[in-house]
Scaffold this motif. Structure first.
Motif, PDB file in Angstrom:
ATOM      1  N   ALA A 189       0.832  -1.208   0.000  1.00 18.15           N
ATOM      2  CA  ALA A 189       0.000   0.000   0.000  1.00 18.15           C
ATOM      3  C   ALA A 189       0.861   1.250   0.000  1.00 18.15           C
ATOM      4  O   ALA A 189       1.739   1.412   0.844  1.00 18.15           O
ATOM      5  N   TYR A 190       0.622   2.119  -0.953  1.00 18.48           N
ATOM      6  CA  TYR A 190       1.314   3.411  -1.003  1.00 18.48           C
ATOM      7  C   TYR A 190       0.272   4.510  -1.129  1.00 18.48           C
ATOM      8  O   TYR A 190      -0.475   4.534  -2.107  1.00 18.48           O
ATOM      9  N   GLU A 191       0.199   5.380  -0.151  1.00 20.05           N
ATOM     10  CA  GLU A 191      -0.778   6.471  -0.111  1.00 20.05           C
ATOM     11  C   GLU A 191      -2.203   5.943  -0.316  1.00 20.05           C
ATOM     12  O   GLU A 191      -2.931   6.396  -1.177  1.00 20.05           O
ATOM     13  N   GLU A 192      -2.585   4.952   0.477  1.00 17.68           N
ATOM     14  CA  GLU A 192      -3.911   4.352   0.346  1.00 17.68           C
ATOM     15  C   GLU A 192      -4.757   4.571   1.608  1.00 17.68           C
ATOM     16  O   GLU A 192      -5.569   3.729   1.968  1.00 17.68           O
ATOM     17  N   GLY A 197       6.311   3.541   2.418  1.00 15.10           N
ATOM     18  CA  GLY A 197       6.733   4.934   2.556  1.00 15.10           C
ATOM     19  C   GLY A 197       5.621   5.946   2.332  1.00 15.10           C
ATOM     20  O   GLY A 197       5.871   7.041   1.824  1.00 15.10           O
ATOM     21  N   SER A 198       4.400   5.612   2.703  1.00 11.13           N
ATOM     22  CA  SER A 198       3.287   6.556   2.534  1.00 11.13           C
ATOM     23  C   SER A 198       3.444   7.740   3.479  1.00 11.13           C
ATOM     24  O   SER A 198       3.994   7.611   4.568  1.00 11.13           O
ATOM     25  N   SER A 199       2.923   8.897   3.051  1.00 15.36           N
ATOM     26  CA  SER A 199       2.953  10.072   3.925  1.00 15.36           C
ATOM     27  C   SER A 199       1.554  10.410   4.429  1.00 15.36           C
ATOM     28  O   SER A 199       1.356  11.388   5.141  1.00 15.36           O
ATOM     29  N   ASP A 200       0.568   9.610   4.050  1.00 18.90           N
ATOM     30  CA  ASP A 200      -0.820   9.938   4.407  1.00 18.90           C
ATOM     31  C   ASP A 200      -1.349   9.083   5.571  1.00 18.90           C
ATOM     32  O   ASP A 200      -2.544   9.050   5.821  1.00 18.90           O
ATOM     33  N   GLY A 201      -0.445   8.405   6.270  1.00 16.42           N
ATOM     34  CA  GLY A 201      -0.872   7.654   7.449  1.00 16.42           C
ATOM     35  C   GLY A 201      -1.494   6.305   7.149  1.00 16.42           C
ATOM     36  O   GLY A 201      -2.194   5.745   7.988  1.00 16.42           O
ATOM     37  N   ASP A 222      -3.796  -6.078  -3.875  1.00 15.32           N
ATOM     38  CA  ASP A 222      -3.443  -4.656  -3.936  1.00 15.32           C
ATOM     39  C   ASP A 222      -4.189  -3.837  -2.883  1.00 15.32           C
ATOM     40  O   ASP A 222      -5.329  -4.137  -2.536  1.00 15.32           O
ATOM     41  N   GLY A 223      -3.528  -2.787  -2.407  1.00 18.78           N
ATOM     42  CA  GLY A 223      -4.083  -1.963  -1.347  1.00 18.78           C
ATOM     43  C   GLY A 223      -5.096  -0.933  -1.806  1.00 18.78           C
ATOM     44  O   GLY A 223      -5.606  -0.150  -1.015  1.00 18.78           O
ATOM     45  N   ASP A 224      -5.411  -0.905  -3.100  1.00 21.33           N
ATOM     46  CA  ASP A 224      -6.317   0.129  -3.599  1.00 21.33           C
ATOM     47  C   ASP A 224      -7.770  -0.335  -3.687  1.00 21.33           C
ATOM     48  O   ASP A 224      -8.636   0.418  -4.129  1.00 21.33           O
ATOM     49  N   GLY A 225      -8.026  -1.564  -3.256  1.00 23.16           N
ATOM     50  CA  GLY A 225      -9.410  -2.030  -3.237  1.00 23.16           C
ATOM     51  C   GLY A 225      -9.908  -2.618  -4.545  1.00 23.16           C
ATOM     52  O   GLY A 225     -11.074  -2.961  -4.678  1.00 23.16           O
TER      53      GLY A 225
END
Lengths: 260, 120
Positions: free
Chosen positions: A34-37, A63-67, A111-114
């Motif tokens: 998951a990246y920025e998901e 390395g997401s920045s959105d938690g 995948d982490g995007d659903g």
């Protein structure tokens, strides 16, 4: 947010079957890169939990920045936090390294995007449990209906599927699908060696070179519900060139290993 | 010796000092400085031994010796760029492995802390 993907019960029969036969003996993990998901990850976790409670869930926060990782932790998933963005391939590989270390028998990549529907998980796992193959590939193009992806992506996928089918000597319809399940043999392989970015096609060739058996099963995929897709024109071009090069290099390796 | 030869020698000396200083201040690793010292050596040789460049031009079939010099310089830069590409590839791999190890160990640390909190 948690109710974004209501658990689907239409495959309850298959789920029970697989659960009865092997769930008690096989340790199963779902690896979710998951990246920025942040917008999607909670729904993905609930989706997996609702459809396949036997599996542990590992979110690899690339390395997401959105938690993204924090939300995943709050929802009770196991989380690996990569300090900076490595690319989906390396994120997935970290998941395989974890799976190998923790002694899992089967790892599923989702995948982490659903986009990937967790109600297919029991069907993805059962060929592995039955020993039919080493890698199960969820294909959009074997099934009727469902979301098939944007047109450009579809053309690229078709091209790679055709090339890969030729190299593998086996028909592959959805070579760019990131929805896969693998057994321990493949976990060991991918933990040690996995392409860094746009890894889907290359990983299949890698599996083939290592003499792993691949099987495709039909799945349907959703259109993404939140966040943004990482595909644009420049990246698509890079994708094409990179994967094509990887195929040529991979094929030459195969020939080399045969000559030995 | 002609004026251009003196000029080349001066550049060679200047480069030597710069490289040496960079190593002394530990800004340049010795292993990477070897290639640069080799470069300086080539500059010195060509500056002093004029006939060598003409001979080289003759061998590769270039009429104007200065063009041979440009060709050699270009080839050298190409090799340097290749050299750095190899180093960057290796460093990328190493940093990837470090990041993966860190992610795994961070999770272990979190798990250990949670267990300690539960126990205490």
């Amino acid at each position: 947010m948690a109710g974004a993907f209501p658990p689907q019960k239409r495959r309850a029969g298959a789920q029970m079957l697989v659960r009865e036969h092997a769930m008690e003996t096989q340790k199963i993990i779902v690896i979710v890169p998951a990246y920025e998901e942040a917008a999607n990850i909670a729904g993905v976790i609930e989706d997996i939990r609702g459809n396949f409670p036997a599996a542990d869930i590992l979110i690899v926060d690339d390395g997401s920045s959105d938690g993204t990782g924090k939300i995943a932790l709050q929802h009770g998933a196991e989380v690996l936090t990569i300090p900076f963005n490595l690319g989906i391939g390396s994120a997935v590989q970290t998941g395989y390294q974890y799976a190998l270390r923790e002694g899992y028998d089967i790892a599923i990549q989702l995948d982490g995007d659903g986009q990937h529907d967790a109600s297919f998980l029991p069907e993805m796992v059962s060929p592995l449990v039955n020993g039919e193959c080493d890698l199960v590939l969820g294909s959009r193009y074997l099934a009727g209906g469902g979301y098939k992806g944007a047109r450009g992506r579809r053309a690229g996928t078709a091209f790679f599927s055709w090339t890969l089918s030729l190299l593998l000597g086996q028909k592959v319809t959805d070579s760019t699908s990131g929805f896969r399940a693998v057994n321990l043999e493949a976990i060991e392989l991918f933990a040690a060696d996995y392409p860094r970015d746009y890894p889907e096609v290359e990983a299949l060739l890698l599996a083939h070179v290592t003499r792993l058996k691949i099987k495709e099963i039909p799945v349907t995929m959703r259109e993404r519900t939140g966040g943004k897709s990482s595909i644009n024109l420049f990246r698509s071009a890079y994708y094409m060139v990179k994967v094509f090069l990887a195929l040529i290099v991979g094929f030459s390796r195969r020939r080399a290993s045969r000559a030995e | 010796m002609s004026r251009i030869q003196y000029f080349a020698l001066a550049i060679g000396f200047l480069l030597t000092i710069v490289i040496f200083q960079l190593i002394r201040k530990k800004k340049l690793k010795e292993q990477y400085s070897l290639l640069w010292f080799l470069t300086v050596a080539v500059i010195f040789v060509l500056a002093v031994w004029e006939a060598l460049l003409i001979k080289i031009s003759d061998i590769i079939g270039i009429q104007v010796p200065s063009n041979a010099l440009f060709l050699l310089a270009l080839l050298f830069l190409f090799v340097m760029a290749m050299h750095f590409s190899l180093i960057v590839s290796r460093l990328t791999d190493q940093s990837k492995m470090l990041a993966q190890k860190l992610a795994l160990m961070e999770r272990d640390l979190r798990r250990a802390r949670e267990q300690r909190e539960q126990a205490g």
